[in-house]
Design a protein around this motif. Structure first.
Motif, PDB file in Angstrom:
ATOM      1  N   ASP A 125       9.090   5.711  -4.828  1.00  0.00           N
ATOM      2  CA  ASP A 125      10.462   6.214  -3.887  1.00  0.00           C
ATOM      3  C   ASP A 125      10.036   5.423  -2.623  1.00  0.00           C
ATOM      4  OD1 ASP A 125      11.641   8.100  -4.554  1.00  0.00           O
ATOM      5  OD2 ASP A 125       9.303   9.413  -4.577  1.00  0.00           O
ATOM      6  N   ALA A 126       8.672   4.885  -2.120  1.00  0.00           N
ATOM      7  CA  ALA A 126       8.426   4.472  -0.388  1.00  0.00           C
ATOM      8  C   ALA A 126       7.669   3.444  -0.278  1.00  0.00           C
ATOM      9  CB  ALA A 126       8.545   5.079   0.761  1.00  0.00           C
ATOM     10  N   ALA A 127       7.214   2.599   0.054  1.00  0.00           N
ATOM     11  CA  ALA A 127       5.387   2.266  -0.512  1.00  0.00           C
ATOM     12  C   ALA A 127       5.007   1.782   1.747  1.00  0.00           C
ATOM     13  CB  ALA A 127       5.990   0.150  -1.088  1.00  0.00           C
ATOM     14  N   LEU A 128       3.764   2.212   1.432  1.00  0.00           N
ATOM     15  CA  LEU A 128       3.396   1.810   2.614  1.00  0.00           C
ATOM     16  C   LEU A 128       2.639   0.714   2.576  1.00  0.00           C
ATOM     17  CD1 LEU A 128       2.797   5.724   2.130  1.00  0.00           C
ATOM     18  CD2 LEU A 128       1.852   4.973   3.897  1.00  0.00           C
ATOM     19  N   LEU A 129       2.557  -0.818   3.134  1.00  0.00           N
ATOM     20  CA  LEU A 129       2.246  -1.708   3.311  1.00  0.00           C
ATOM     21  C   LEU A 129       1.855  -1.750   4.459  1.00  0.00           C
ATOM     22  CD1 LEU A 129       2.711  -4.683   2.627  1.00  0.00           C
ATOM     23  CD2 LEU A 129       4.882  -4.603   4.324  1.00  0.00           C
ATOM     24  N   SER A 130      -0.434  -2.605   4.233  1.00  0.00           N
ATOM     25  CA  SER A 130      -0.887  -2.427   5.345  1.00  0.00           C
ATOM     26  C   SER A 130      -1.470  -3.056   4.721  1.00  0.00           C
ATOM     27  CB  SER A 130      -1.587  -1.073   5.133  1.00  0.00           C
ATOM     28  OG  SER A 130      -1.938  -0.665   4.103  1.00  0.00           O
ATOM     29  N   PRO A 131      -2.466  -3.518   5.882  1.00  0.00           N
ATOM     30  CA  PRO A 131      -2.489  -3.131   6.998  1.00  0.00           C
ATOM     31  C   PRO A 131      -2.119  -4.012   8.181  1.00  0.00           C
ATOM     32  CG  PRO A 131      -4.763  -4.187   6.713  1.00  0.00           C
ATOM     33  CD  PRO A 131      -3.858  -4.866   5.316  1.00  0.00           C
TER      34      PRO A 131
END
Length: 186
Positions: A125-131
């Protein structure tokens, strides 16, 4: 304030713009941090440092505090465990979220365009893009920086949540609507 997202769960909810991520180092202040977050924010419960019953007990306490403020609660674990524990979703590497479970929010970790694409293909549903910025979690590690982060995020077919060294001032400077933090919100 949440923003729309595309998964099945989206028909009933919105994707929070602000996410608090749990960790051993911010554990003591999590209830206070949850109380300070705007209503409808999100909690990603990791607590990898706890085992079995202790991890579940802490999850239940934080879920109670989060739900009292209308927050979404996502578990870094399997879909089976998320259902058993009463989480709203799961968090992890794109392949760990497969197969897609329509009743759970799926938040994928990503560090580059290939992982963003994989997360989209596997139904996240979404992505946490890091760092995005330097972090205490990975001192001295490479970062995306604001320009590269925005370039990657704008190419994503998924909503992107900025992670890594984030705080309210950095989120304003980044000019990105969705972000998550461990230290920056604790």
């Amino acid at each position: 304030m949440g923003l729309p997202y595309s998964g099945c769960v989206a028909r009933a909810k919105t994707l929070p713009a602000l996410w608090l991520i749990s960790d051993a180092r911010n554990d003591a202040g999590l209830e206070r941090a949850l109380a300070r977050l705007p209503r409808g924010s999100g909690l990603i419960y990791r607590h990898y440092h706890l085992d079995g019953p202790e991890r579940l007990a802490r999850f239940r306490a934080l879920r109670r505090a989060a739900k009292a403020r209308g927050h979404v609660v996502v578990l870094a674990d399997s879909a089976l465990t998320a259902r058993e524990w009463g989480a709203d979703g799961i968090y992890g590497a794109p392949r760990a979220l497969w197969p897609r479970r329509a009743d759970l929010l799926h938040l994928a970790t990503a560090h580059d365009l290939a992982e963003l694409g994989l997360a989209a293909r596997l139904g996240a549903d979404a992505a946490l893009l890091s760092p995005v910025f330097p972090t205490r979690s990975h001192p001295g590690g490479a970062t995306l920086g604001p320009v590269r982060f925005r370039l990657l995020a704008r190419q994503s077919r998924l909503p992107v949540i900025a992670l890594g060294g984030m705080s309210a001032p950095k989120a304003r400077a980044l000019k990105w609507p969705r972000w998550a933090a461990i230290d920056g919100l604790s």
